[in-house]
Design an enzyme around this catalytic site. Structure first.
Site, PDB file in Angstrom:
ATOM      1  N   SER A 134      29.461  74.554 122.327  1.00  4.34           N
ATOM      2  CA  SER A 134      28.665  73.492 121.741  1.00  4.34           C
ATOM      3  C   SER A 134      27.232  74.011 121.617  1.00  4.34           C
ATOM      4  CB  SER A 134      28.762  72.228 122.587  1.00  4.34           C
ATOM      5  OG  SER A 134      28.052  71.166 121.990  1.00  4.34           O
ATOM      6  N   TYR A 148      24.945  69.506 111.764  1.00  2.73           N
ATOM      7  CA  TYR A 148      25.300  70.413 112.855  1.00  2.73           C
ATOM      8  C   TYR A 148      25.318  69.682 114.193  1.00  2.73           C
ATOM      9  CZ  TYR A 148      24.928  74.425 116.037  1.00  2.73           C
ATOM     10  OH  TYR A 148      25.127  75.334 117.046  1.00  2.73           O
ATOM     11  N   LYS A 152      28.113  68.777 117.043  1.00  2.77           N
ATOM     12  CA  LYS A 152      28.008  69.271 118.416  1.00  2.77           C
ATOM     13  C   LYS A 152      27.979  68.127 119.443  1.00  2.77           C
ATOM     14  CE  LYS A 152      28.015  73.690 117.548  1.00  2.77           C
ATOM     15  NZ  LYS A 152      29.188  74.506 117.922  1.00  2.77           N
ATOM     16  N   THR A 183      21.283  86.016 117.925  1.00  4.10           N
ATOM     17  CA  THR A 183      22.351  86.267 116.973  1.00  4.10           C
ATOM     18  C   THR A 183      21.780  85.989 115.592  1.00  4.10           C
ATOM     19  OG1 THR A 183      23.150  83.984 117.020  1.00  4.10           O
ATOM     20  CG2 THR A 183      24.025  85.485 118.703  1.00  4.10           C
TER      21      THR A 183
END
Length: 289
Positions: A134, A148, A152, A183
Site C-alpha cells: 500500500s 491513487y 490505497k 524508484t
C-alpha cells in the site's frame, strides 16, 4: 526454509528489488510483469528458481492462471506480494475517467484479483502470507492523488478486514505503507501532470513542486525494504499495517494527530445523534462478551 513466492510488478522498482532479495535468499519465485523479457537476466542467473509470467493484474482470469502456474511448477504457494501499481498526479477535476479507472483497476482490483486466486490455496495449506504494498497515502490525503490514494486507502482497509477473516487458519496478511522510495514512482506520477487550472496551483501545484524536489532524494531504500519484505513470512504474527520510512512516520503522525483533534472537538456532536438513553457500553458488551 525455502518458500514459493508470487510477486506482481516484478520487472522494475520495488518489485524488482523484492524479487532479487527473494531469489538471493533461496526462494522459488513466479515473477509477473507486463513485459517478462525484462527479467531475462535474472532467469539466466537463477534458472528454475525463477518463473517469469506475463500478467496484467487487472485481468482476473490471468491472475488465476498465475497462481495455477505457481502450483504446477512448485507444488504450493507460500507468499503473495501484491506490488503492481502506479499513480498520476492531477486534480480530480482534471483526471480523465479512463485514467481514474485505470489507477483503481491496477492498484485495487489487481490486489483483489491475485488475492482471490491465491487465498483458496493458502486456506487449504493452512499457511501463507499475503503482503500488500500500500502506501502512507493509504492513511493520509495528498492533493492531486485522488485516484491513487482512493485505491490505497481501500487496499489498507481490505487488508485489515482480510487479516481478521483468515487468521483462524494461519494465513497472515499485512499492508506495507511506505513513504517515498528511490524508484521511478515519482517520475511516473509527475509524467502526466496536466496544465493546472489556476485554482489548483495552491494545492496540487504545491505538491507537484514538492515531488520534483523530492525525486531522487527520497529516504526509502528499496533494497532495505525488499530485505524486510523477505523476512516478514518468518514472523509468527504480523501487524495489519506497517509504515516504512521516517517520512511515512512523520506524515502519518501529523495526520493522525489532526484526526484525533477533530474527533475530540466534535465528540459532543457525534454523540448527539444517538437515541436518548442509549448505553453504548452495554451494547458493546452484548456484541463482544
Amino acid at each position: 526454509m525455502s518458500k514459493v513466492w508470487l510477486i506482481t510488478g516484478a520487472a522494475r522498482g520495488l518489485g524488482r528489488s523484492i524479487l532479487e532479495a527473494a531469489l538471493a535468499a533461496g526462494h522459488d519465485v513466479v515473477a509477473t510483469a507486463r513485459d517478462p523479457e525484462r527479467l531475462a537476466d535474472l532467469k539466466t542467473r537463477y534458472g528454475d528458481h525463477l518463473l517469469p509470467f506475463k500478467l496484467d493484474v487487472t485481468d482476473a482470469e490471468e491472475s488465476l492462471k498465475a497462481v495455477d502456474v505457481a502450483i504446477s511448477a512448485y507444488g504450493r504457494l507460500d507468499v503473495l506480494v501484491n506490488n503492481a501499481g502506479f499513480g498520476h498526479l492531477a486534480p480530480f477535476e482534471q483526471i480523465s475517467a479512463e485514467d481514474f479507472k485505470a489507477q483503481i483497476d491496477t492498484n485495487l482490483y489487481g490486489v483483489i484479483n491475485l488475492t482471490r486466486a491465491a487465498l483458496p490455496v493458502m486456506r487449504k495449506q493452512r499457511a501463507g502470507t499475503i503482503i500488500n504494498i500500500s502506501s502512507v497515502g493509504g492513511r493520509v490525503g495528498t492533493p492531486g492523488m485522488s485516484a491513487y490514494q482512493a485505491a490505497k486507502w481501500a487496499v489498507s482497509g481490505f487488508t485489515e478486514v482480510l487479516a481478521l477473516e483468515v487468521a483462524p487458519f494461519d494465513v497472515k496478511v499485512i499492508a506495507l505503507e511506505p513513504g517515498g522510495m528511490r524508484t521511478d514512482w515519482g517520475h511516473t506520477a509527475r509524467g502526466n501532470v496536466p496544465e493546472l487550472i489556476p485554482d489548483y496551483q495552491q494545492s496540487v501545484g504545491a505538491i507537484a513542486t514538492l515531488l520534483k524536489a523530492y525525486a531522487g532524494n527520497e529516504v526509502g531504500d528499496p533494497d532495505k525494504i525488499a530485505r524486510l519484505v523477505v523476512s516478514l513470512p518468518e514472523h509468527d504474527s504480523l501487524p495489519n499495517h506497517l509504515l516504512l520510512g521516517s517520512d511515512a512516520l512523520y506524515v502519518f503522525g501529523q495526520a493522525e494527530a489532526a484526526r484525533q483533534k477533530a474527533a475530540a472537538d466534535w465528540a459532543q456532536i457525534s454523540a448527539s445523534t444517538d437515541f436518548d438513553g442509549s448505553n453504548v457500553s452495554e451494547l458493546l458488551e452484548k456484541l463482544h462478551p
